[in-house]
Scaffold this motif. Structure first.
Motif, PDB file in Angstrom:
ATOM      1  N   ILE B 210       9.488   7.721   8.402  1.00  0.00           N
ATOM      2  CA  ILE B 210       9.348   6.321   7.954  1.00  0.00           C
ATOM      3  C   ILE B 210       7.883   5.905   8.003  1.00  0.00           C
ATOM      4  CG2 ILE B 210       9.903   3.924   8.520  1.00  0.00           C
ATOM      5  CD1 ILE B 210      12.646   4.824   9.394  1.00  0.00           C
ATOM      6  N   THR B 211       7.212   6.327   9.074  1.00  0.00           N
ATOM      7  CA  THR B 211       5.799   5.949   9.225  1.00  0.00           C
ATOM      8  C   THR B 211       4.957   6.521   8.086  1.00  0.00           C
ATOM      9  OG1 THR B 211       6.130   6.009  11.609  1.00  0.00           O
ATOM     10  CG2 THR B 211       3.853   5.959  10.841  1.00  0.00           C
ATOM     11  N   VAL B 212       5.128   7.829   7.841  1.00  0.00           N
ATOM     12  CA  VAL B 212       4.324   8.489   6.800  1.00  0.00           C
ATOM     13  C   VAL B 212       4.650   7.923   5.416  1.00  0.00           C
ATOM     14  CG1 VAL B 212       3.954  10.685   5.597  1.00  0.00           C
ATOM     15  CG2 VAL B 212       3.966  10.618   8.090  1.00  0.00           C
ATOM     16  N   LEU B 213       5.928   7.789   5.135  1.00  0.00           N
ATOM     17  CA  LEU B 213       6.333   7.295   3.806  1.00  0.00           C
ATOM     18  C   LEU B 213       5.866   5.858   3.580  1.00  0.00           C
ATOM     19  CD1 LEU B 213       9.933   8.824   3.620  1.00  0.00           C
ATOM     20  CD2 LEU B 213       7.950   9.502   2.270  1.00  0.00           C
ATOM     21  N   THR B 214       5.979   5.043   4.617  1.00  0.00           N
ATOM     22  CA  THR B 214       5.523   3.652   4.482  1.00  0.00           C
ATOM     23  C   THR B 214       4.014   3.614   4.247  1.00  0.00           C
ATOM     24  OG1 THR B 214       7.265   2.984   6.000  1.00  0.00           O
ATOM     25  CG2 THR B 214       5.534   1.384   5.581  1.00  0.00           C
ATOM     26  N   THR B 215       3.303   4.466   4.975  1.00  0.00           N
ATOM     27  CA  THR B 215       1.845   4.509   4.806  1.00  0.00           C
ATOM     28  C   THR B 215       1.497   4.890   3.359  1.00  0.00           C
ATOM     29  OG1 THR B 215       1.614   5.171   7.096  1.00  0.00           O
ATOM     30  CG2 THR B 215      -0.295   5.532   5.676  1.00  0.00           C
ATOM     31  N   ILE B 216       2.187   5.892   2.834  1.00  0.00           N
ATOM     32  CA  ILE B 216       1.914   6.308   1.442  1.00  0.00           C
ATOM     33  C   ILE B 216       2.229   5.166   0.480  1.00  0.00           C
ATOM     34  CG2 ILE B 216       2.689   7.845  -0.420  1.00  0.00           C
ATOM     35  CD1 ILE B 216       3.120   9.994   1.732  1.00  0.00           C
ATOM     36  N   VAL B 217       3.381   4.548   0.682  1.00  0.00           N
ATOM     37  CA  VAL B 217       3.809   3.473  -0.235  1.00  0.00           C
ATOM     38  C   VAL B 217       2.810   2.310  -0.226  1.00  0.00           C
ATOM     39  CG1 VAL B 217       5.578   1.697  -0.559  1.00  0.00           C
ATOM     40  CG2 VAL B 217       6.250   4.052  -0.202  1.00  0.00           C
ATOM     41  N   VAL B 218       2.244   2.046   0.938  1.00  0.00           N
ATOM     42  CA  VAL B 218       1.309   0.906   1.028  1.00  0.00           C
ATOM     43  C   VAL B 218      -0.109   1.314   0.625  1.00  0.00           C
ATOM     44  CG1 VAL B 218       0.242  -0.743   2.624  1.00  0.00           C
ATOM     45  CG2 VAL B 218       2.682  -0.262   2.788  1.00  0.00           C
ATOM     46  N   VAL B 219      -0.556   2.466   1.130  1.00  0.00           N
ATOM     47  CA  VAL B 219      -1.965   2.833   0.978  1.00  0.00           C
ATOM     48  C   VAL B 219      -2.304   3.309  -0.446  1.00  0.00           C
ATOM     49  CG1 VAL B 219      -3.724   4.485   1.725  1.00  0.00           C
ATOM     50  CG2 VAL B 219      -2.357   3.285   3.416  1.00  0.00           C
ATOM     51  N   LEU B 220      -1.399   4.047  -1.070  1.00  0.00           N
ATOM     52  CA  LEU B 220      -1.716   4.570  -2.411  1.00  0.00           C
ATOM     53  C   LEU B 220      -2.058   3.472  -3.421  1.00  0.00           C
ATOM     54  CD1 LEU B 220       0.462   7.682  -3.336  1.00  0.00           C
ATOM     55  CD2 LEU B 220      -2.004   7.501  -3.173  1.00  0.00           C
ATOM     56  N   PRO B 221      -1.248   2.423  -3.527  1.00  0.00           N
ATOM     57  CA  PRO B 221      -1.627   1.349  -4.468  1.00  0.00           C
ATOM     58  C   PRO B 221      -2.953   0.691  -4.100  1.00  0.00           C
ATOM     59  CG  PRO B 221       0.655   1.101  -3.796  1.00  0.00           C
ATOM     60  CD  PRO B 221       0.067   2.162  -2.926  1.00  0.00           C
ATOM     61  N   LEU B 222      -3.228   0.608  -2.800  1.00  0.00           N
ATOM     62  CA  LEU B 222      -4.498  -0.013  -2.399  1.00  0.00           C
ATOM     63  C   LEU B 222      -5.672   0.878  -2.808  1.00  0.00           C
ATOM     64  CD1 LEU B 222      -3.528  -1.388   1.141  1.00  0.00           C
ATOM     65  CD2 LEU B 222      -3.638  -2.609  -1.026  1.00  0.00           C
ATOM     66  N   LEU B 223      -5.493   2.201  -2.640  1.00  0.00           N
ATOM     67  CA  LEU B 223      -6.548   3.128  -3.071  1.00  0.00           C
ATOM     68  C   LEU B 223      -6.746   3.033  -4.582  1.00  0.00           C
ATOM     69  CD1 LEU B 223      -5.826   6.322  -0.941  1.00  0.00           C
ATOM     70  CD2 LEU B 223      -7.798   4.807  -0.766  1.00  0.00           C
ATOM     71  N   ALA B 224      -5.623   2.943  -5.299  1.00  0.00           N
ATOM     72  CA  ALA B 224      -5.709   2.814  -6.766  1.00  0.00           C
ATOM     73  C   ALA B 224      -6.439   1.531  -7.147  1.00  0.00           C
ATOM     74  CB  ALA B 224      -4.305   2.832  -7.370  1.00  0.00           C
ATOM     75  N   LEU B 225      -6.138   0.480  -6.404  1.00  0.00           N
ATOM     76  CA  LEU B 225      -6.785  -0.812  -6.662  1.00  0.00           C
ATOM     77  C   LEU B 225      -8.309  -0.685  -6.488  1.00  0.00           C
ATOM     78  CD1 LEU B 225      -5.174  -3.387  -7.293  1.00  0.00           C
ATOM     79  CD2 LEU B 225      -5.592  -4.134  -4.960  1.00  0.00           C
ATOM     80  N   ILE B 226      -8.709  -0.031  -5.410  1.00  0.00           N
ATOM     81  CA  ILE B 226     -10.135   0.141  -5.140  1.00  0.00           C
ATOM     82  C   ILE B 226     -10.775   1.000  -6.237  1.00  0.00           C
ATOM     83  CG2 ILE B 226     -11.800   1.174  -3.533  1.00  0.00           C
ATOM     84  CD1 ILE B 226      -9.846   0.387  -1.271  1.00  0.00           C
ATOM     85  N   TYR B 227     -10.078   2.071  -6.612  1.00  0.00           N
ATOM     86  CA  TYR B 227     -10.624   2.982  -7.634  1.00  0.00           C
ATOM     87  C   TYR B 227     -10.791   2.267  -8.976  1.00  0.00           C
ATOM     88  CZ  TYR B 227     -11.002   7.016 -10.708  1.00  0.00           C
ATOM     89  OH  TYR B 227     -11.425   7.906 -11.658  1.00  0.00           O
ATOM     90  N   TRP B 228      -9.755   1.509  -9.375  1.00  0.00           N
ATOM     91  CA  TRP B 228      -9.853   0.774 -10.642  1.00  0.00           C
ATOM     92  C   TRP B 228     -10.991  -0.236 -10.585  1.00  0.00           C
ATOM     93  CZ3 TRP B 228      -3.885  -0.144 -10.578  1.00  0.00           C
ATOM     94  CH2 TRP B 228      -3.245   0.966 -11.120  1.00  0.00           C
ATOM     95  N   GLY B 229     -11.140  -0.849  -9.425  1.00  0.00           N
ATOM     96  CA  GLY B 229     -12.226  -1.823  -9.247  1.00  0.00           C
ATOM     97  C   GLY B 229     -13.578  -1.162  -9.431  1.00  0.00           C
ATOM     98  N   VAL B 230     -13.742   0.005  -8.800  1.00  0.00           N
ATOM     99  CA  VAL B 230     -15.017   0.736  -8.904  1.00  0.00           C
ATOM    100  C   VAL B 230     -15.254   1.141 -10.368  1.00  0.00           C
ATOM    101  CG1 VAL B 230     -16.195   2.881  -8.250  1.00  0.00           C
ATOM    102  CG2 VAL B 230     -15.012   1.537  -6.522  1.00  0.00           C
ATOM    103  N   LYS B 231     -14.178   1.571 -11.035  1.00  0.00           N
ATOM    104  CA  LYS B 231     -14.329   1.962 -12.448  1.00  0.00           C
ATOM    105  C   LYS B 231     -14.760   0.772 -13.301  1.00  0.00           C
ATOM    106  CE  LYS B 231     -11.912   4.929 -14.827  1.00  0.00           C
ATOM    107  NZ  LYS B 231     -10.801   5.686 -15.456  1.00  0.00           N
TER     108      LYS B 231
END
Lengths: 108, 449
Positions: B210-231
């Protein structure tokens, strides 16, 4: 092996350098540049020059000013920008090195 | 002599034989085709046309008629497009450049059509106006381009900041337990202990998943958000399609896996049941003292999780693997003269019978000794039992007029809205000895008997 094609390829490599070199002396109208390049047998047809001038201008190596002409449409007089001068200096060095390298190979 | 047509070329009017015109038209179309999709192509075409006009003028003058031979000679000077042995033309297809080419092309051919229809009119001025318009549109295009970039940069910075701050919050709250570990008294912030609490909700073997899956579910969109912002800020192109696709697949799979796990666990809370027990307080004294039995202040716990709105507080003792939940106390008037303590235990389970068994197993203690009722402030669980939205509430049913004395700890067991109703939080009314009497209107302050 097509000699003409090889010569054309060699001309391609130096054409932009030649244009900048011509303009390094004075600001010029396209026909003046064409005249020099034709005399030097670097280009065969004038149409070759115009896209290169546009590209160098867009790369901010050249700028131009309009001057009215009695013989036709207003003329663009091109001149080197400071960036163009720096770029040409680099090309000068590269050209010297290239000639030396080629000579070294040829005379070995 | 062929029919002649008047054309405008480079802003100069020429009279041209029809056959020459057709040849010139094909030539100009070939040049247009060659440079149409090239950055700066419109300018190149314009330069070539000016040069053609100059050649025509040098040969015949503006008054002369351009013959087919003149056109052939001009072509031999300028060269056919396929003879322009220039270095590879950049295939940059900037939108701005394309717009400009279209404008130019339209203006040129429009002028030529107009010239055929209105021969003899001076159209050089029109061409200059056209050029001026082109310049205006070019400038406008540049301004719009800059405006567009600024907007993109602003959006990009917002995305980066949002993503970064959300990620920072996630890491600080759930990894470093901030600020819960520094201040347990702030309402709501101690949600940071939810990951620790997971051990008391689901089987320990599932917790890491649950911990790992929740982290992925939350962190991946945030990383994508940061990446799109940088782009957006730096406006670069990257071959990131495959990575984006992989990330999306991982994210969707994580959500699916997490959903399955949570659904499977959630089924365990499907039904609710309540177990109620009553204890008659025989020989009710004139004044009933209510004191805390086991108090929360004496508990040794590591973390506290509270849900402020629901006044639900959980205390976790990591070492002993125990959890304690606050119990609440209410008052009601009895219809007869009996005094009764009702204890309601509520729990959830896969079925009502399962929920009822769990509710009955909840451990809550009280005792009535002499004139004093001792109530524990919390209830707890039998060893190995998981938390299941459990609740224990006690209601003291006493005849109206009964005087009671409540100590500090017991007062905290009364829900806030009851305390407000009973004016218990009013410093002016709060009696030093905490004597209250149950009336028709609820508890009211009274003098000790």
């Amino acid at each position: 092996m097509d000699l003409e094609n090889t010569k054309a390829q060699m001309r391609k490599g130096i054409l932009e350098y030649c244009i900048l070199s011509v303009l390094s002396r004075n600001s010029c109208y396209a026909s003046d540049i064409i005249k020099e390049l034709k005399e030097a047998k670097v280009i065969v047809v004038e149409g070759t020059l115009y896209p290169l001038l546009t590209r160098q201008k867009n790369a901010k190596l050249l700028s131009y000013r309009w001057e009215e002409s009695q013989q036709g449409p207003p003329r663009k007089y091109y001149e080197l920008t400071s960036e163009g001068k720096e770029y040409l200096a680099d090309l000068d060095n590269s050209w010297i090195e290239l000639v030396e390298s080629v000579n070294l190979i040829r005379t070995k | 002599m062929d029919n002649t047509i008047k054309i405008n070329l480079g802003g100069i009017l020429f009279q041209i034989e029809e056959a020459a015109y057709l040849l010139l038209r094909d030539y100009l179309q070939a040049i247009d085709t060659r440079f149409r999709h090239v950055a700066g192509g419109a300018e190149t075409i314009e330069d070539i046309e000016s040069r053609i006009a100059e050649i025509f003028q040098s040969k015949n003058g503006a008054a002369g008629v351009i013959s087919k031979e003149n056109v052939v000679e001009m072509i031999s000077i300028i060269g056919r497009p396929e003879e322009f042995d220039q270095p590879e033309i950049e295939s940059e297809s900037a939108r701005y450049g394309t717009q400009r080419k279209k404008m130019y092309g339209n203006a040129f051919y429009s002028n030529r059509r107009n010239n055929r229809q209105s021969a003899g009119s001076d159209l050089s001025g029109t061409s200059k106006v056209g050029n001026a318009f082109n310049e205006v549109f070019m400038a406008l295009g540049k301004v719009l381009n800059i405006f567009f970039r600024v907007i993109l940069i602003i959006i990009g910075i917002s995305l980066v900041l949002t993503g970064f701050l959300a990620m920072l919050s996630f890491v600080m709250v759930f990894l470093f337990k901030y600020p819960g570990s520094f201040s347990t008294n702030i309402d709501g912030v101690n949600l940071s202990y939810i990951p620790d609490f997971l051990n008391f909700i689901v089987p320990p073997s599932i917790v890491p998943w649950i911990t790992v899956l929740t982290t992925i579910v939350v962190v991946l969109p945030l990383l994508a958000l940061i990446y799109w912002g940088v782009k957006m800020i730096f406006w670069f192109k990257a071959k990131d399609g495959i990575f984006s696709l992989i990330a999306l697949v991982i994210w969707v799979m994580s959500i699916a896996a997490l959903s399955i796990i949570l659904f499977n666990e959630g089924v365990g809370y499907a039904e609710t049941a309540k177990a109620t027990s009553s204890k008659i307080l025989k020989e009710l004294p004139d004044t009933l003292y209510i004191k805390s039995g086991k108090s929360i202040s004496d508990l040794k716990y590591d973390h506290e999780i509270s849900i402020p709105d629901d006044e639900y507080e959980i205390f976790i003792a990591e070492e002993s693997k125990e959890i304690f939940v606050r119990t609440y106390l209410g008052f009601e008037s009895s219809e007869d003269n009996n005094a009764v303590l009702e204890v309601r235990k509520r729990s959830t389970g896969r079925s009502r019978s399962d929920a009822l068994l769990k509710a009955e197993a909840l451990q809550y203690n009280f005792s009535f000794i002499g004139d004093t009722l001792y109530l524990d402030e919390y209830f707890t669980y039998p060893s190995g039992t998981k938390w299941a939205f459990d609740n224990v509430g006690a209601t003291l049913v006493i005849p109206e007029g009964t005087v009671i004395s409540i100590d500090n700890n017991v007062e905290s067991m009364i829900r806030q809205h009851h305390r407000n109703y009973y004016d218990m939080d009013s410093e002016n009314l709060k009696p030093k000895n905490r004597f209250w009497q149950l009336t028709e209107e609820g508890l009211r302050y009274c003098e000790p008997k």
